[in-house]
Design a protein around this motif. Structure first.
Motif, PDB file in Angstrom:
ATOM      1  N   TRP A  81       4.012   4.953  -4.886  1.00  0.00           N
ATOM      2  CA  TRP A  81       5.369   4.741  -5.394  1.00  0.00           C
ATOM      3  C   TRP A  81       5.528   5.076  -6.872  1.00  0.00           C
ATOM      4  N   GLY A  82       4.410   5.342  -7.549  1.00  0.00           N
ATOM      5  CA  GLY A  82       4.492   5.598  -8.978  1.00  0.00           C
ATOM      6  C   GLY A  82       4.992   4.399  -9.751  1.00  0.00           C
ATOM      7  N   ARG A  83       4.679   3.204  -9.238  1.00  0.00           N
ATOM      8  CA  ARG A  83       5.122   1.959  -9.844  1.00  0.00           C
ATOM      9  C   ARG A  83       3.940   1.040 -10.093  1.00  0.00           C
ATOM     10  N   GLU A  84       4.154   0.069 -10.978  1.00  0.00           N
ATOM     11  CA  GLU A  84       3.103  -0.880 -11.301  1.00  0.00           C
ATOM     12  C   GLU A  84       3.316  -2.235 -10.653  1.00  0.00           C
ATOM     13  N   ARG A  85       4.508  -2.474 -10.122  1.00  0.00           N
ATOM     14  CA  ARG A  85       4.815  -3.795  -9.572  1.00  0.00           C
ATOM     15  C   ARG A  85       5.581  -3.678  -8.260  1.00  0.00           C
ATOM     16  N   PHE A  86       5.517  -4.759  -7.468  1.00  0.00           N
ATOM     17  CA  PHE A  86       6.323  -4.855  -6.255  1.00  0.00           C
ATOM     18  C   PHE A  86       7.299  -6.028  -6.410  1.00  0.00           C
ATOM     19  N   ASP A  87       8.136  -6.242  -5.395  1.00  0.00           N
ATOM     20  CA  ASP A  87       9.258  -7.167  -5.552  1.00  0.00           C
ATOM     21  C   ASP A  87       9.109  -8.481  -4.792  1.00  0.00           C
ATOM     22  N   PHE A  88       8.585  -8.421  -3.576  1.00  0.00           N
ATOM     23  CA  PHE A  88       8.544  -9.603  -2.723  1.00  0.00           C
ATOM     24  C   PHE A  88       7.126  -9.830  -2.198  1.00  0.00           C
ATOM     25  N   LEU A  89       6.662 -11.071  -2.284  1.00  0.00           N
ATOM     26  CA  LEU A  89       5.381 -11.466  -1.686  1.00  0.00           C
ATOM     27  C   LEU A  89       5.668 -12.447  -0.557  1.00  0.00           C
ATOM     28  N   ILE A  90       5.195 -12.128   0.638  1.00  0.00           N
ATOM     29  CA  ILE A  90       5.341 -13.017   1.790  1.00  0.00           C
ATOM     30  C   ILE A  90       3.951 -13.468   2.224  1.00  0.00           C
ATOM     31  N   ASN A  91       3.650 -14.736   1.980  1.00  0.00           N
ATOM     32  CA  ASN A  91       2.360 -15.308   2.360  1.00  0.00           C
ATOM     33  C   ASN A  91       2.447 -15.770   3.812  1.00  0.00           C
ATOM     34  N   ASN A  92       2.122 -14.859   4.722  1.00  0.00           N
ATOM     35  CA  ASN A  92       2.334 -15.068   6.146  1.00  0.00           C
ATOM     36  C   ASN A  92       1.047 -15.247   6.947  1.00  0.00           C
ATOM     37  N   ALA A  93      -0.052 -14.640   6.512  1.00  0.00           N
ATOM     38  CA  ALA A  93      -1.263 -14.604   7.337  1.00  0.00           C
ATOM     39  C   ALA A  93      -1.756 -16.003   7.679  1.00  0.00           C
ATOM     40  N   LYS A 118      -5.615 -22.852   0.148  1.00  0.00           N
ATOM     41  CA  LYS A 118      -6.339 -22.277  -0.983  1.00  0.00           C
ATOM     42  C   LYS A 118      -6.091 -20.777  -1.088  1.00  0.00           C
ATOM     43  N   GLY A 119      -6.151 -20.084   0.042  1.00  0.00           N
ATOM     44  CA  GLY A 119      -5.936 -18.641   0.018  1.00  0.00           C
ATOM     45  C   GLY A 119      -4.558 -18.279  -0.503  1.00  0.00           C
ATOM     46  N   VAL A 120      -3.531 -19.003  -0.059  1.00  0.00           N
ATOM     47  CA  VAL A 120      -2.173 -18.750  -0.525  1.00  0.00           C
ATOM     48  C   VAL A 120      -2.059 -19.038  -2.022  1.00  0.00           C
ATOM     49  N   TYR A 121      -2.629 -20.142  -2.442  1.00  0.00           N
ATOM     50  CA  TYR A 121      -2.563 -20.556  -3.843  1.00  0.00           C
ATOM     51  C   TYR A 121      -3.211 -19.502  -4.753  1.00  0.00           C
ATOM     52  N   VAL A 122      -4.445 -19.139  -4.431  1.00  0.00           N
ATOM     53  CA  VAL A 122      -5.203 -18.242  -5.313  1.00  0.00           C
ATOM     54  C   VAL A 122      -4.695 -16.804  -5.221  1.00  0.00           C
ATOM     55  N   LEU A 123      -4.359 -16.345  -4.023  1.00  0.00           N
ATOM     56  CA  LEU A 123      -3.871 -14.973  -3.901  1.00  0.00           C
ATOM     57  C   LEU A 123      -2.576 -14.791  -4.684  1.00  0.00           C
ATOM     58  N   THR A 124      -1.699 -15.775  -4.616  1.00  0.00           N
ATOM     59  CA  THR A 124      -0.452 -15.674  -5.374  1.00  0.00           C
ATOM     60  C   THR A 124      -0.734 -15.622  -6.869  1.00  0.00           C
ATOM     61  N   GLN A 125      -1.689 -16.414  -7.343  1.00  0.00           N
ATOM     62  CA  GLN A 125      -2.087 -16.339  -8.752  1.00  0.00           C
ATOM     63  C   GLN A 125      -2.530 -14.929  -9.123  1.00  0.00           C
ATOM     64  N   LYS A 126      -3.364 -14.335  -8.289  1.00  0.00           N
ATOM     65  CA  LYS A 126      -3.920 -13.016  -8.584  1.00  0.00           C
ATOM     66  C   LYS A 126      -2.853 -11.922  -8.572  1.00  0.00           C
ATOM     67  N   LEU A 127      -1.830 -12.091  -7.712  1.00  0.00           N
ATOM     68  CA  LEU A 127      -0.823 -11.053  -7.573  1.00  0.00           C
ATOM     69  C   LEU A 127       0.378 -11.228  -8.495  1.00  0.00           C
ATOM     70  N   LEU A 128       0.493 -12.387  -9.130  1.00  0.00           N
ATOM     71  CA  LEU A 128       1.660 -12.640  -9.992  1.00  0.00           C
ATOM     72  C   LEU A 128       1.886 -11.557 -11.045  1.00  0.00           C
ATOM     73  N   PRO A 129       0.842 -11.039 -11.702  1.00  0.00           N
ATOM     74  CA  PRO A 129       1.096  -9.990 -12.693  1.00  0.00           C
ATOM     75  C   PRO A 129       1.693  -8.719 -12.102  1.00  0.00           C
ATOM     76  N   LEU A 130       1.621  -8.574 -10.785  1.00  0.00           N
ATOM     77  CA  LEU A 130       2.127  -7.369 -10.128  1.00  0.00           C
ATOM     78  C   LEU A 130       3.506  -7.576  -9.498  1.00  0.00           C
ATOM     79  N   ILE A 131       4.062  -8.786  -9.606  1.00  0.00           N
ATOM     80  CA  ILE A 131       5.379  -9.070  -9.040  1.00  0.00           C
ATOM     81  C   ILE A 131       6.443  -8.893 -10.115  1.00  0.00           C
ATOM     82  N   ASN A 132       7.483  -8.176  -9.792  1.00  0.00           N
ATOM     83  CA  ASN A 132       8.558  -7.942 -10.748  1.00  0.00           C
ATOM     84  C   ASN A 132       9.261  -9.238 -11.135  1.00  0.00           C
ATOM     85  N   ASP A 133       9.631  -9.377 -12.394  1.00  0.00           N
ATOM     86  CA  ASP A 133      10.535 -10.439 -12.789  1.00  0.00           C
ATOM     87  C   ASP A 133      11.826 -10.287 -11.971  1.00  0.00           C
TER      88      ASP A 133
END
Length: 250
Positions: A81-93, A118-133
């Motif tokens: 996509w030539g982008r650094e961030r995405f818009d929506f995170l859905i913790n579904n697994a 734990k997986g939802v908590y930590v994964l969201t932490q790791k991906l936060l820098p990649l989620i658009n404001d």
């Protein structure tokens, strides 16, 4: 154009969510655990809808792989996509566990904790820098966090924790205008938990009989609600638990 990342997107509710979001013009990043064939078929389906899709392998219950996964997400965004961030995170697994409280082992409890909390908590932490404001996070909870059926204590307790986490995330991420909600499906006719709701006629009928709308839920009931909650039409819904269960045990 928006991009959504769906964990566990290759099958079941996650797959249906991908279809509904794609129908609204959203491109899809999604994870699968082991069935690459299912992931590949979803990519093809979304391409036929005119959307771009990328699949990444991930075990959401093993946090040691999350740093590497975040790097893979970053690389996929840049490459596709030539982008650094995405818009929506859905913790579904997630996976099911049907075991009486007295019989549930510590290993089973750890498994539920690692995958569903734990997986939802930590994964969201790791991906936060990649989620658009101004983006959004949607955590998948369960109707079982509100009403109780024997044999689901470990699974349901983790989903209750997800509902609490959702409220805290909404408060703490508000400065970035990231909305955070949880969606709590009722009994849905999918292959989840071995397909019990879908394939066990007696169970299906019993649940339908307790539901004011007279049937069990279908994947489209959840996929449609997800696409709505992530749309601008739901832009003022934040920090909420949205149960999508046809009113069972209302």
């Amino acid at each position: 154009m928006k991009i959504a990342l769906i964990t566990g997107g290759s099958r079941g509710l996650g797959r249906n969510m991908a279809h509904h979001l794609a129908a609204r013009g959203t491109d899809i990043l999604f994870t699968y655990r082991s069935r690459k064939d299912e992931a590949d078929s979803l990519i093809e389906e979304l391409k036929q809808m005119g959307r771009k899709a990328v699949a990444l392998q991930l075990d959401t219950g093993t946090t040691s792989g999350f740093d590497a996964f975040a790097g893979q997400v970053r690389d996929a965004l840049n490459a596709n996509w030539g982008r650094e961030r995405f818009d929506f995170l859905i913790n579904n697994a997630g996976t099911a566990l049907y075991s009486p409280f007295t019989d549930t082992t510590e290993a089973q409890l750890d498994d539920m904790f690692n995958i569903h909390f734990k997986g939802v908590y930590v994964l969201t932490q790791k991906l936060l820098p990649l989620i658009n404001d101004g983006g959004a996070i949607l955590n998948v909870s369960s109707g079982l966090a509100r009403f109780s059926y024997p044999g689901s204590s470990a699974y349901a307790a983790m989903k209750g924790a997800i509902d609490v986490l959702t409220r805290y995330q909404a408060v703490e991420l508000g400065a970035r205008r990231i909305r955070v909600n949880s969606i709590a499906p009722g009994a849905i006719a999918t292959d989840f938990g071995g397909g019990r709701v879908r394939d066990d006629a007696a169970m299906n009928a019993a649940i339908a009989g307790r539901t004011p709308l007279g049937r069990v839920g279908l994947p489209d009931d959840i996929g449609g609600a997800v696409s709505l909650l992530l749309s601008e039409d739901a832009g003022w819904i934040n920090g909420q638990r949205i149960e999508v269960s046809g009113g069972i045990h209302a």
